[in-house]
Design a protein around this motif. Sequence first.
Motif, short mmCIF file in Angstrom:
data_model
loop_
_atom_site.label_atom_id
_atom_site.label_comp_id
_atom_site.label_asym_id
_atom_site.label_seq_id
_atom_site.Cartn_x
_atom_site.Cartn_y
_atom_site.Cartn_z
N ILE A 73 0.88 -1.27 0.17
CA ILE A 73 -0.03 0.04 0.09
C ILE A 73 0.74 1.06 -0.20
O ILE A 73 1.77 1.52 0.92
N THR A 96 -5.52 2.86 5.56
CA THR A 96 -5.84 1.85 5.02
C THR A 96 -5.16 0.50 5.33
O THR A 96 -5.85 -0.68 5.47
N LEU A 143 -3.36 4.79 -3.42
CA LEU A 143 -4.46 5.76 -2.86
C LEU A 143 -4.63 6.95 -3.48
O LEU A 143 -5.44 7.69 -4.06
N HIS A 150 -11.99 9.95 4.87
CA HIS A 150 -11.54 8.55 5.38
C HIS A 150 -12.45 7.38 4.42
O HIS A 150 -12.12 6.39 4.47
N ASN A 171 -10.35 5.56 1.91
CA ASN A 171 -9.37 4.79 2.60
C ASN A 171 -10.31 3.48 2.80
O ASN A 171 -9.77 2.16 2.63
N ALA A 206 -10.65 1.93 -0.47
CA ALA A 206 -9.59 1.02 -0.88
C ALA A 206 -9.36 -0.22 -0.02
O ALA A 206 -9.07 -1.31 -0.83
N ALA A 207 -9.82 -0.21 1.07
CA ALA A 207 -9.51 -1.28 1.84
C ALA A 207 -10.54 -2.48 1.42
O ALA A 207 -10.38 -3.73 1.35
#
Length: 469
Positions: free
Chosen positions: A116, A125, A193, A291, A294, A297-298
């Motif tokens: 990452i 993340t 990211l 957030h 994030n 993305a996770a």
Amino acid sequence: MIALTLAEIATAVNGRLIVGDDGSGPDTVIDGESQTDSREIGPGQIFFARRGEETDGHRYADRAVDAGAALLVVERDVDRRAPQILVSDSTVALGALATEVVRRVRDAGGLTIVGITGSNGKTTTKNLVAAMAERTGPTVASAKSFNNEVGGPLTMLRVAPDTRTLVAEMGASAEGEIARLTAMAPPHIGVVLTVGLAHAGEFGGIETTFRTKSEMVRDLPEDAIAVLNRDDPRVSQMADLTRARVLWFGLSDGADVRATDVDASATGTSFTIHADGASLPVRFRVLGEHHVMNALAAAAVGRALGIPLADIVATLESATLAAPGRMEVLGGRDGITVINDAYNASPDSMSAALRTLAQIRKPEGRSVAVLGAMSELGEYSIEEHRRVGLQAVRLGISELVVVGDEARQLHISAINEGSWDGESTFFSEQDEAFAYLTETLRAGDTVLVKSSNAAGLQGLGDRLGEAYA
């Protein structure tokens, strides 16, 4: 770490083994963790003595042996009580051993590596991905923000034979550093990211930042997955630079994992997540609308790992804090809320934090931004601090408290904006700012404390949180 003999370790780091007075020999097996700080050493561990800018780890080798170090990796002969491996560069040796350990576990099958990177959001993340990966089996993830040439290998060396997932945060301050980390632990899933101005001064400009962050996906093979931010124009360009399959996340309609109905409040952000034709509501308790990216993305990594969407949502909803010092909600007395977000700062994260402050301000209270310097911006520093000051004005922040001489441009920019109904106050020292704030904060106020780690305002945020606990 996996079990290796002293001879195998010496070969991996291209060093010369000197057996110790403890009776160890080439066939002695070591399986303890590795450390570069003698204060962290425990029995059976490996101590890498590094030469740094401020001190020399070789000076503390005897302390490491006293604490139980089973092996010293050194650049000169220091303490014969324990075996030593002499190398030309201890930092290079650390990376070489990490490369060998990861290779052995990966070749044995069953290990998935997630890398990452990004200008903002890496640690948040990483923490979310690690929590998801734990659902599939033993997971190793970077501690704190261990993401450089030292922290990265130290994380990798914690991989054991039963580790299912390695989640490695990979940062850089110069071109080539992410490529070195991905060579040590080649990702099956590479995440980018954002590409922003964080560390732009070190990199030498935004285009160099772009090239550096793209190192995460440039060498991914065809059977790997590149998880990319659809909403970041620079990150989206990386789809043309990778052979891997691209999995998009973002708010855009073209994202494979996306969010709609985003609604931020003082207790978190609610949204609807969409992936693989399914949609589920999410109550994400991590403060700050930014957030959500994030979280997406996770979630994309979670889908790549084969985790059901319902389990991904459950993991997101169980998270309450991005990381210590990141949008950490403190205080509470007299309705005063303190948000400590001073672990780090860049122009993008500063802007996002200010927007959050404006969004969650209580109707009966004021919004107070306590801001320090953003470091590592180089030639962009004056302009970006000026821009943040203007943004505070335009968002209608009630009061700006600027701390530290390096952040003075923030104060100057704000007070020069004549149409502002708020006020700005400047203090060179944190103690002065703390005294002022404890005298002037009112019931119902919402206070944001934000700066780069180097500015040291995290301690000020903690003090305010304790004062109004």
